[in-house]
Design a protein around this motif. Structure first.
Motif, PDB file in Angstrom:
ATOM      1  N   SER A 291       0.835  -0.869  -0.187  1.00  0.00           N
ATOM      2  CA  SER A 291      -0.057   0.056  -0.172  1.00  0.00           C
ATOM      3  C   SER A 291       1.003   1.143  -0.191  1.00  0.00           C
ATOM      4  CB  SER A 291      -0.527  -0.267   1.235  1.00  0.00           C
ATOM      5  OG  SER A 291      -1.754   1.218   1.209  1.00  0.00           O
ATOM      6  N   PRO A 292       1.648   1.617  -1.011  1.00  0.00           N
ATOM      7  CA  PRO A 292       2.443   2.893  -1.390  1.00  0.00           C
ATOM      8  C   PRO A 292       1.624   3.880  -1.579  1.00  0.00           C
ATOM      9  CG  PRO A 292       2.153   1.955  -3.591  1.00  0.00           C
ATOM     10  CD  PRO A 292       1.101   0.843  -2.473  1.00  0.00           C
ATOM     11  N   TYR A 293       1.054   4.317  -1.001  1.00  0.00           N
ATOM     12  CA  TYR A 293       0.195   5.973  -0.891  1.00  0.00           C
ATOM     13  C   TYR A 293       1.588   6.728  -0.682  1.00  0.00           C
ATOM     14  CZ  TYR A 293      -4.680   4.667  -0.630  1.00  0.00           C
ATOM     15  OH  TYR A 293      -5.654   4.162  -1.623  1.00  0.00           O
ATOM     16  N   PRO A 294       1.519   8.397  -1.860  1.00  0.00           N
ATOM     17  CA  PRO A 294       2.368   8.656  -1.743  1.00  0.00           C
ATOM     18  C   PRO A 294       3.030   9.824  -0.576  1.00  0.00           C
ATOM     19  CG  PRO A 294       1.195   9.024  -3.688  1.00  0.00           C
ATOM     20  CD  PRO A 294       1.049   8.301  -2.916  1.00  0.00           C
ATOM     21  N   GLU A 295       1.476  10.201   0.527  1.00  0.00           N
ATOM     22  CA  GLU A 295       1.165  11.334   1.088  1.00  0.00           C
ATOM     23  C   GLU A 295       0.383  10.663   1.652  1.00  0.00           C
ATOM     24  OE1 GLU A 295       2.521  14.056   0.154  1.00  0.00           O
ATOM     25  OE2 GLU A 295       2.592  13.737  -1.888  1.00  0.00           O
ATOM     26  N   GLU A 296       0.593  11.121   3.356  1.00  0.00           N
ATOM     27  CA  GLU A 296      -0.110  10.839   4.619  1.00  0.00           C
ATOM     28  C   GLU A 296      -1.605  11.403   4.925  1.00  0.00           C
ATOM     29  OE1 GLU A 296       1.494  13.488   8.141  1.00  0.00           O
ATOM     30  OE2 GLU A 296       0.308  15.645   7.200  1.00  0.00           O
ATOM     31  N   ALA A 297      -2.167  11.771   4.345  1.00  0.00           N
ATOM     32  CA  ALA A 297      -3.490  12.546   4.054  1.00  0.00           C
ATOM     33  C   ALA A 297      -4.434  11.681   3.702  1.00  0.00           C
ATOM     34  CB  ALA A 297      -3.976  14.226   3.425  1.00  0.00           C
ATOM     35  N   GLN A 298      -4.447  10.815   3.757  1.00  0.00           N
ATOM     36  CA  GLN A 298      -5.797   9.599   3.257  1.00  0.00           C
ATOM     37  C   GLN A 298      -5.830   8.936   5.341  1.00  0.00           C
ATOM     38  OE1 GLN A 298      -5.850   8.522   0.231  1.00  0.00           O
ATOM     39  NE2 GLN A 298      -7.379   6.897   0.629  1.00  0.00           N
ATOM     40  N   ILE A 299      -7.303   9.267   5.099  1.00  0.00           N
ATOM     41  CA  ILE A 299      -7.724   8.927   6.845  1.00  0.00           C
ATOM     42  C   ILE A 299      -8.525   7.743   6.429  1.00  0.00           C
ATOM     43  CG2 ILE A 299     -10.250   9.969   6.133  1.00  0.00           C
ATOM     44  CD1 ILE A 299      -7.229  10.986   9.436  1.00  0.00           C
ATOM     45  N   THR A 300      -9.124   7.211   4.789  1.00  0.00           N
ATOM     46  CA  THR A 300      -9.244   5.716   5.292  1.00  0.00           C
ATOM     47  C   THR A 300      -8.623   5.119   3.971  1.00  0.00           C
ATOM     48  OG1 THR A 300     -11.048   4.640   5.329  1.00  0.00           O
ATOM     49  CG2 THR A 300     -11.214   6.341   4.168  1.00  0.00           C
ATOM     50  N   SER A 301      -8.292   3.964   4.354  1.00  0.00           N
ATOM     51  CA  SER A 301      -8.168   3.420   3.374  1.00  0.00           C
ATOM     52  C   SER A 301      -9.336   1.651   3.326  1.00  0.00           C
ATOM     53  CB  SER A 301      -7.178   2.588   2.575  1.00  0.00           C
ATOM     54  OG  SER A 301      -6.944   1.655   1.606  1.00  0.00           O
ATOM     55  N   GLY A 302      -9.955   2.038   2.283  1.00  0.00           N
ATOM     56  CA  GLY A 302     -10.629   0.346   1.776  1.00  0.00           C
ATOM     57  C   GLY A 302     -10.625  -0.915   1.425  1.00  0.00           C
ATOM     58  N   THR A 303      -9.004  -0.244   0.658  1.00  0.00           N
ATOM     59  CA  THR A 303      -8.080  -1.460   0.464  1.00  0.00           C
ATOM     60  C   THR A 303      -7.150  -1.866   1.687  1.00  0.00           C
ATOM     61  OG1 THR A 303      -6.423   0.444  -0.953  1.00  0.00           O
ATOM     62  CG2 THR A 303      -8.010  -0.901  -2.649  1.00  0.00           C
ATOM     63  N   LEU A 304      -6.865  -0.979   2.009  1.00  0.00           N
ATOM     64  CA  LEU A 304      -5.900  -1.455   3.045  1.00  0.00           C
ATOM     65  C   LEU A 304      -7.355  -2.639   4.329  1.00  0.00           C
ATOM     66  CD1 LEU A 304      -3.250  -1.600   5.209  1.00  0.00           C
ATOM     67  CD2 LEU A 304      -4.080   0.583   6.386  1.00  0.00           C
ATOM     68  N   ALA A 305      -8.297  -1.875   4.494  1.00  0.00           N
ATOM     69  CA  ALA A 305      -9.228  -2.648   5.389  1.00  0.00           C
ATOM     70  C   ALA A 305      -9.731  -3.777   4.435  1.00  0.00           C
ATOM     71  CB  ALA A 305     -10.937  -2.036   5.586  1.00  0.00           C
ATOM     72  N   TYR A 306      -9.991  -4.930   3.302  1.00  0.00           N
ATOM     73  CA  TYR A 306      -9.597  -5.616   2.861  1.00  0.00           C
ATOM     74  C   TYR A 306      -8.763  -6.350   3.028  1.00  0.00           C
ATOM     75  CZ  TYR A 306     -14.263  -4.703   0.406  1.00  0.00           C
ATOM     76  OH  TYR A 306     -15.263  -4.176   0.148  1.00  0.00           O
ATOM     77  N   ALA A 307      -7.762  -6.202   2.844  1.00  0.00           N
ATOM     78  CA  ALA A 307      -6.673  -6.545   2.557  1.00  0.00           C
ATOM     79  C   ALA A 307      -6.003  -7.010   3.567  1.00  0.00           C
ATOM     80  CB  ALA A 307      -5.139  -5.664   2.566  1.00  0.00           C
ATOM     81  N   MET A 308      -6.490  -6.098   4.958  1.00  0.00           N
ATOM     82  CA  MET A 308      -6.344  -6.861   6.360  1.00  0.00           C
ATOM     83  C   MET A 308      -7.509  -7.982   6.528  1.00  0.00           C
ATOM     84  SD  MET A 308      -5.380  -3.027   8.654  1.00  0.00           S
ATOM     85  CE  MET A 308      -5.083  -4.282  10.271  1.00  0.00           C
ATOM     86  N   GLY A 309      -8.620  -7.653   6.769  1.00  0.00           N
ATOM     87  CA  GLY A 309      -9.564  -8.850   6.288  1.00  0.00           C
ATOM     88  C   GLY A 309      -9.486 -10.436   6.147  1.00  0.00           C
ATOM     89  N   THR A 310      -8.175 -10.698   5.054  1.00  0.00           N
ATOM     90  CA  THR A 310      -8.060 -11.501   4.344  1.00  0.00           C
ATOM     91  C   THR A 310      -6.964 -11.687   5.268  1.00  0.00           C
ATOM     92  OG1 THR A 310      -7.139 -10.401   2.788  1.00  0.00           O
ATOM     93  CG2 THR A 310      -9.417 -11.516   2.410  1.00  0.00           C
ATOM     94  N   GLY A 311      -6.622 -11.383   5.914  1.00  0.00           N
ATOM     95  CA  GLY A 311      -5.479 -12.574   6.478  1.00  0.00           C
ATOM     96  C   GLY A 311      -4.903 -11.341   5.846  1.00  0.00           C
ATOM     97  N   LYS A 312      -3.817 -10.574   4.880  1.00  0.00           N
ATOM     98  CA  LYS A 312      -2.319 -10.169   4.755  1.00  0.00           C
ATOM     99  C   LYS A 312      -1.449  -9.675   5.061  1.00  0.00           C
ATOM    100  CE  LYS A 312      -3.294 -12.258   2.313  1.00  0.00           C
ATOM    101  NZ  LYS A 312      -3.067 -13.759   1.551  1.00  0.00           N
ATOM    102  N   ALA A 313      -0.482 -10.265   5.327  1.00  0.00           N
ATOM    103  CA  ALA A 313       1.192  -8.864   5.662  1.00  0.00           C
ATOM    104  C   ALA A 313       1.411  -8.146   4.411  1.00  0.00           C
ATOM    105  CB  ALA A 313       2.420 -10.374   5.586  1.00  0.00           C
ATOM    106  N   ILE A 314       1.157  -6.893   5.165  1.00  0.00           N
ATOM    107  CA  ILE A 314       0.831  -6.048   5.020  1.00  0.00           C
ATOM    108  C   ILE A 314       1.907  -4.580   4.853  1.00  0.00           C
ATOM    109  CG2 ILE A 314      -0.438  -3.728   4.855  1.00  0.00           C
ATOM    110  CD1 ILE A 314      -2.760  -5.315   5.235  1.00  0.00           C
ATOM    111  N   ILE A 315       2.846  -4.344   4.275  1.00  0.00           N
ATOM    112  CA  ILE A 315       3.634  -3.015   4.113  1.00  0.00           C
ATOM    113  C   ILE A 315       3.181  -2.036   3.549  1.00  0.00           C
ATOM    114  CG2 ILE A 315       6.004  -2.526   3.079  1.00  0.00           C
ATOM    115  CD1 ILE A 315       6.447  -5.118   2.399  1.00  0.00           C
ATOM    116  N   SER A 316       3.159  -1.095   3.781  1.00  0.00           N
ATOM    117  CA  SER A 316       2.435   0.398   3.540  1.00  0.00           C
ATOM    118  C   SER A 316       3.554   1.584   3.898  1.00  0.00           C
ATOM    119  CB  SER A 316       2.088   0.479   4.427  1.00  0.00           C
ATOM    120  OG  SER A 316       0.341   2.124   4.458  1.00  0.00           O
ATOM    121  N   THR A 317       3.314   3.188   3.180  1.00  0.00           N
ATOM    122  CA  THR A 317       3.804   4.212   3.601  1.00  0.00           C
ATOM    123  C   THR A 317       2.765   4.255   4.887  1.00  0.00           C
ATOM    124  OG1 THR A 317       2.077   4.311   2.063  1.00  0.00           O
ATOM    125  CG2 THR A 317       4.216   4.301   1.316  1.00  0.00           C
TER     126      THR A 317
END
Length: 771
Positions: A291-317
């Motif tokens: 999840s490599p978003y380039p800016e901090e101003a992201q107060i929610t992310s459905g894609t990140l929530a979905y990835a967590m909900g399927t038990g993925k190991a996640i690397i994010s900015t």
């Protein structure tokens, strides 16, 4: 006798307002899932949708959608509130993102909310940390009109309290909903996707430059040195609004980067908007989610929530939502735009199965309370709470635009750019038309392209983001102005024939002044940094000769441009000096030539007359010259009286104009006159706050819609263009550039006036201790 609802009465009817599938965006998916989740809680709950449309045709919605709103038509919001009230809905739940509602900062939504009878719960998909004034005002009013605000992160809750002054008890935290998917081994379905034996990295979501995919691609070569069996899947179509404005430019850039890095065999672009089942399968085969978003101003992310909900190991900015959700070992954080750090973390997790699987389990366990069944229950609890609170503590209805409605008594047409685009070729905007067909015989005109630039710039504030290609159009018209400017003379050439030859080497003072007017206004509103830089430099270069203008209209056009420019760059001393010289020159012309019966600087009235008093009013206000403002208001009132007949606007005709002491000419009436009067009255209202000027601006605008001497509309709703004039025997059916631009700029000005009326009214219920 009026019956009071029982306090234990169950909620039976819920209407959710937002985007809806098959429209392709994250909020459409969220709204659809929320409606289905609420509907599944009980057969007694009737949950349905009011869908927001960003296209005139809308979408082929399912039965859950019972009403549709065109986001840019203010009237639709009022009709929607009536529909909801008549439908006896118990709760309205808004899915709020500024860009999906019309008006400045999405302010059209406030009309709908102000007219509703039932409680409102608003889910905030964006909460800005450093809001522009209009966004702050809309958020505060949205809070006023909502019984509860739902946020999906604790960071957002803090922003609402600290930045917007929203009381803590008015905010509810509910997780971003996710589908309930099993925790499976990533190897289970890899053969189905022909990646068996590979280590799969995945990023999904609608593609746009805000996703930061290029950082992940740049990290891949270092990953492949240690793990040559890695495959990176980029899943998702290009965002529809990006596709409309820029085509596939971003995707092509990414593909070129893949080729340049030599990683073609390790990157798969899956260009599709996937259904839930297929998305689950893609997530299932992923070993790591990026999840490599380039800016901090992201107060929610459905894609990140979905990835967590399927038990993925996640690397994010470290954007706001990721930092919160991935805390306590639920994921790894790397710096923004740092391919080396990202590659290092990918390699570490691929080398350490134990660490990766522990992370997966923590993410999956944490999100069990975010599955739609639990989230829907939580929403229903909030709905019951606010309904009971409304029963115990009734609150008055309040519409932030009731004053606008009381004066105008009509709703503005939709902004339509079909004819403007049809009149534009790869050189610029054609000057004339034969009916609706561009007339190439007369070529192009610089001041038309200047007004087209202003139309494109203002349109970006009131039309869907990227939906109409206005940024590209603005650049196109700006390019024409650059070519028209003669650096040696410091003047604009004005007329160009179809073979791209200039008819005259130097344009008139009036055409130069019009170009300065539009450039100055463009500078004030432009958000594209490249366009802003070019427009500012061009304005400054072209301004020098205007110091020596004496023609009243050329002076007035320049002053209006200077007023807007100085609103942006108030410290430009040279611009202020020229403004003072020209304003005093125009004031003296009025003072020396005008009389009580003829308060005008000339012996005749001809074209764009209202621009002269408008320039005095604006300049006098900024220069703190009350005598100049008063002169402008007196002359504008006189001019309006001359051009008002039987409660409608009747501009002076072009077949002879109006000479002092003679009879005024009634026809032909030109759209430029109505546009000039609309602009002048709007500015008079903004400065004096005298409601009569508001009424006069609307009366002048109504001339386009048929409230005129012939009761015939000049606006063409089929094309979005405007006919060329009102003649004694009917309508001039040609839709030339000047007429169409006069219509579009008048409509945009009224759109802005409506929005300003909403934003200028103070919040009614807001806590007084806003920080």
């Amino acid at each position: 006798m009026t019956m009071t609802p029982k306090q234990d009465e169950e909620i039976k009817s819920i209407a959710v307002i937002g985007n809806y599938l098959p429209r392709q965006c994250g909020i459409a998916t969220f709204t659809s899932d929320l409606v289905e989740g609420l509907s599944s809680l009980s057969p007694n709950i009737d949950c349905w949708t009011v869908a927001m449309n960003d296209t005139f045709k809308g979408y082929p919605y399912p039965e859950k959608v019972r009403f549709e709103i065109n986001q840019n038509i203010l009237a639709d919001y009022g009709v929607a509130s009536q529909f909801l009230n008549i439908s006896e809905v118990d709760i309205v739940c808004i899915q709020h993102e500024f860009g999906i509602f019309g008006g400045a900062a999405g302010s059209h939504l406030l009309k709908l909310l102000g007219d509703l009878h039932m409680p409102v719960v608003t889910t905030l998909h964006t909460v800005l940390k450093d809001p522009a004034p209009e966004y702050r005002d809309v958020m505060c009013k949205l809070s006023d009109l909502s019984d509860k605000l739902v946020v999906m992160s604790h960071k957002a809750k803090g922003f609402l309290e600290d930045i917007y002054g929203v009381p803590r008890e008015k905010i509810a935290f509910i997780h971003h909903g996710i589908p309930d998917m099993p925790f499976i081994d990533s190897s289970f379905n890899k053969d189905k996707f022909e990646v068996e034996g590979k280590k799969v990295l995945l990023t999904f979501g609608l593609l746009s430059p805000s996703k930061g995919i290029e950082t992940a691609l740049q990290a891949l070569p270092a990953v492949l040195k240690k793990h040559p069996d890695v495959v990176y899947i980029i899943l998702g179509r290009t965002h529809p609004h990006v596709l409309k404005s820029d085509g596939e430019a971003y995707r092509i850039m990414l593909q070129q980067m893949v080729h340049k890095l030599g990683i073609n065999r390790h990157v798969i672009f899956q260009n599709s908007f996937t259904a839930l089942r297929e998305l689950g399968e893609f997530l299932g085969i992923a070993d790591l989610y990026i999840s490599p978003y380039p800016e901090e101003a992201q107060i929610t992310s459905g894609t990140l929530a979905y990835a967590m909900g399927t038990g993925k190991a996640i690397i994010s900015t470290p954007y706001w939502y990721a930092v919160e959700m991935l805390a306590d070992g639920r994921g790894k954080i790397v710096p923004f735009k740092d391919p080396n750090a990202l590659a290092e973390q990918i390699n570490t997790l691929l080398d350490n199965d134990g660490q990766r699987h522990a992370m997966r389990k923590k993410a999956y366990t944490f999100t069990r309370e975010a599955v739609w069944k639990e989230v829907s229950k939580r929403y229903l609890e909030v709905f019951k709470e606010v309904r009971q609170n409304r029963i115990r503590h009734p609150r008055p209805r309040y519409s932030y635009i009731k004053n606008v409605e009381a004066i105008t008594r009509f709703d503005l047409p939709e902004i339509k750019l079909d004819h403007l685009k049809a009149m534009t070729d790869d050189t610029g905007l054609f000057q004339h038309a034969n009916h609706t067909i561009p007339d190439r015989a007369h070529g192009y005109c610089t001041d038309d392209n200047a007004r087209a630039l202003l139309t494109a710039v203002l349109g970006q504030k009131y039309l869907p983001a990227n939906g109409f290609g206005l940024d590209a159009l603005a650049g196109h018209y700006l390019g024409f102005l650059l070519y028209a400017f003669d650096e040696k003379k410091g003047r604009f050439r004005n007329f160009m024939d179809y073979s791209r030859q200039w008819v005259k080497e130097t344009g008139s003072e009036d055409s130069h002044g019009r170009s300065l007017w539009c450039l100055g206004k463009a500078v004030a509103y432009l958000e594209n940094p490249s366009h802003m830089a070019v427009s500012t430099v061009l304005f400054k270069k072209a301004l020098g000769v205007a110091e020596h203008f004496f023609a009243p209209r050329a002076v007035a056009f320049t002053l209006i441009g200077l007023d807007a420019y100085l609103g942006k760059f108030c410290g430009d001393s040279n611009a202020r000096r020229i403004r003072d010289i020209l304003a005093d020159r125009l004031f003296v012309q009025f003072k020396d030539h005008g009389t009580t019966d003829w308060p005008w600087p000339e012996d005749g009235l001809n074209y764009a007359n209202a621009k002269l008093p408008q320039a005095l009013i604006l300049s006098g206000k900024k220069m703190q010259r009350s005598d100049m403002v008063d002169m402008g208001l007196v002359s504008l009132k006189w001019l309006l009286a001359i051009q008002t007949h039987d409660h409608h606007f009747a501009p002076i005709g072009s077949n002879g104009w109006y000479q002092k002491g003679e009879k005024r000419t009634r026809f032909d009436q030109q759209p430029i006159e109505a546009k000039a009067m609309v602009d002048a009255c709007v500015d008079a209202y903004n400065i004096t706050r005298d409601r009569q000027w508001f009424e006069h601006s609307v009366m002048s605008f109504n001339w386009f819609l048929g409230h005129n001497d012939l009761n015939m509309p000049l606006y063409d709703p089929r094309t979005g263009g405007c006919r060329d004039g009102l003649m004694v025997d009917g309508i001039n059916q040609n839709q030339g550039a000047e007429s169409t631009l006069a219509w579009l700029l008048s409509l945009l000005n009224l759109q802005k006036l409506y929005a300003d009326e909403i934003l200028n009214q103070p919040p009614l219920f807001q806590s007084p201790d806003i920080k």
